[in-house]
Design a protein around this motif. Sequence first.
Motif, PDB file in Angstrom:
ATOM      1  N   ARG B 515      -2.932  -0.377  -5.059  1.00 33.93           N
ATOM      2  CA  ARG B 515      -4.503  -0.701  -5.651  1.00 33.93           C
ATOM      3  C   ARG B 515      -5.115  -1.241  -4.284  1.00 33.93           C
ATOM      4  N   LEU B 516      -6.360  -1.136  -4.169  1.00 28.36           N
ATOM      5  CA  LEU B 516      -7.348  -1.679  -3.262  1.00 28.36           C
ATOM      6  C   LEU B 516      -8.203  -2.676  -3.742  1.00 28.36           C
ATOM      7  N   GLU B 517      -8.324  -3.998  -3.205  1.00 28.35           N
ATOM      8  CA  GLU B 517      -9.368  -4.757  -3.643  1.00 28.35           C
ATOM      9  C   GLU B 517     -10.263  -5.146  -2.576  1.00 28.35           C
ATOM     10  N   ILE B 518     -11.495  -5.138  -2.747  1.00 26.75           N
ATOM     11  CA  ILE B 518     -12.520  -5.526  -1.927  1.00 26.75           C
ATOM     12  C   ILE B 518     -13.280  -6.471  -2.232  1.00 26.75           C
ATOM     13  N   GLU B 519     -13.617  -7.493  -1.397  1.00 25.57           N
ATOM     14  CA  GLU B 519     -14.315  -8.601  -2.034  1.00 25.57           C
ATOM     15  C   GLU B 519     -15.622  -8.711  -0.742  1.00 25.57           C
ATOM     16  N   VAL B 520     -16.687  -8.882  -1.292  1.00 26.44           N
ATOM     17  CA  VAL B 520     -18.094  -9.274  -0.458  1.00 26.44           C
ATOM     18  C   VAL B 520     -18.545 -10.487  -0.825  1.00 26.44           C
TER      19      VAL B 520
END
Lengths: 213, 578
Positions: B515-520
């Motif tokens: 899984r890939l998690e992106i937080e901006v």
Amino acid sequence: MVLADDAPLFRAGVAALLSEQGIAVVAQLGDASALRDAVDRHEADVAVLDVRMPPTFTTEGLEAARELRRSRPGVGVLVLSQYAETRHAVSLLRGSGAGVGYLLKERVSDAEHLAGAIRRVGAGGTAVDPDLVRTALGAARAIDTLARLTAREYDVLELMAQGHSNPAIARKLSLTSKTVETHVRHIFTKLDLPADPDQDRRVLAVLASLRTS
Amino acid sequence: MTARRTGGAVRTLVVVVGLLAAVELVVLRPRPTTIETQVTVAAGLAMFLGGVLAWAPGTARFGSRCGVLCVGAGVTWFLDQFLALTTVPTLVMLSAALAGLWLTFLMHATITFPDGRTAPGFERAVIVYGYASGPVWNLLVLVALAPPGAGTREQLLGAANADPVVHVVDAAIGLALVVGVLSVLVRRIGRATPAARWAFAGVWLAGLVLVLGGAAIVLGDLTGSLDPAVGYDAVISVLAAVVPVALCATVLRSRLDRVAALVVVLRDARSGKQVRDAVADALQDPTLDVRYPRVDAEGWVDDAGRPTPQPGPDAALIESDGRTVAAVVHDPALRYRPDLLAAVTAAARLSLENVALRADLLAQLVEVRTSRARIVDAADAERRRVERNLHDGAQQHLLLASAVLGRLRSRNADPDLAGLIGDAAEATRAAHAELRELARGLHPPLLTSEGLDAALEALAARLPLPVALAGTTRRRLPPPVETTAYYVVAEALTNSVKHAGASRAAVHVQHEDARLEIEVADDGAGGAAPEGPGLQGLADRLAALGGRLEVQSPPGGGTTLRACLPVSPGRRESQGAP
């Protein structure tokens, strides 16, 4: 010089423009596969090539440029790119800025600028696109690294990062060489860089310090 | 199934011990072997084998505990027979303590059939009395009343029984047990439902025969009316063998009815696997496979909706309303048992039909998911194509125009013309720059050539606000994942600049295997609407890849966008960065 770009019309246009500037285009290639052969055969001083070429249209030109720098260190390499990618420029300049350049393709609208960059690269100098320098300096400015520079010092830094020599900077800014040298010394002190490195290393030093800051 | 396997080994061991005991007994008995010995050995073996057959190790099946009790009877039966021959004083004591215990075990099994559980109170008292009374009385007689001297148990006890009082007490103790067991059995029979009576009749009847037969012999002995010419030991052996035979027959009859058992199991079977296992169990075919035809589409699927090969011509087809709902692919040997196959498939039809409906729904779900992902892929491919076309077409022409203008400018000396050429060059450059940004917005070439990390770095560097980038991907990810992650960051940062007026932003990339998690996050005005076209488009795109988007944007509190998407392994990942 040898010119490699997959668009024939653009290639012809650039060749015509350069020959009017007194630069002989001895070979034109549609891709980078025969670049080294062409350089050897024509004993070219400079290779100008597009980043994006067949077969995968990604970064063939960049690969070829790095390969040529390794195998033919005496030959200047100028890479033309549609986009100003700092990453690509840095990977190209890695090690030494001697005889290497990275310019946006749109610089063809300024024949003198392009010819000047090619000559500089051919003579062992460096040419970095002003846009790229501006982006790098802009990012550094935003995080206060460059806040200590005066406006004039900033102008000098910008030209220095593009690869211009002190006399050339003096000419462009209508200053004396002596004044430019003083500015350069101040810049190096303020950026904590080793004082007065080689001409071809200082572009690198400046860009590297901006990237890591 | 370890418990079952261990149980199977124990069962084998029990049978082997029983057989060895039988052989030993035949060898040890005085020659010539009498019919009595043979009946005795046969009765012991009946207890061993009947008990083992009724016993289903590792399960709480019908009659299983009673089977264990029956084996207990067999063990004490053989011990009893061995020890009856000894004259060693300690062993004689042991022998006296064990005498008749086999009978209590059999009574216990009969009374508590089929579950092996004793009801508290009277029932339990009868059982305890059964196990305790014989040994206690025998030991007492042996120690206090038997004449001194050596002898076998029978000789010593027989001598003591010569006293009429002892004889009467001995008979009374035995008859008390008979009365107790009879009353428990009668109560059980009286309380049982008609169906239970019918089902357990064999065992109960055998119990009654044993108890009453035993009582008759005890009474006959007491009144001296037994015919000395009859071998009563052999009669007792025959009576003793009745119970294990009845027990085993009753239990096996119920277990052999596989279809009935299947119906019971299917009542609780929820998943396709449970239904398959139940059918496989009923047909005793571990290789059994069930496949389901698609309802409104071609092809066959398994219970999870995954495509499977079409079943062969030998498969048993389950039909409902004239439509095939499932195919049972079975061991070819089952075609010699068409009745069983037909009965089992008929019993499982409803369950299989339910599983078939679910399997079809799952298959549809898989199709919808893949088609959504395909739509995203197609859109990405189209954007890449347009970017490529702009690069190869319009952009090249504008560059050429720039080059021509550049030549014109360097050749021309006329100052009026120089201004015009400069304007044209500037307009061309601006057009080219705009086109370039448009193309890069459609699909950044760096994303394809060098991956997400490089593309995000370049994106962050181009923006007019400082962006702190943290975390990296561990390797190149499948193109739809990279593209989607890039759009999430690009959209979020564009909003930070255009709408939120943020002064800084932070991007955090976290990549674990699958899984890939992106937080901006930015420090802007907040108040972003998740249902706006930009964020809704991102959410849809993420959902198409099985991911999701969270937006936290309280007014005045900055905006945090969190996207999470699965990274399917095995899709094009090897395209390494140069």
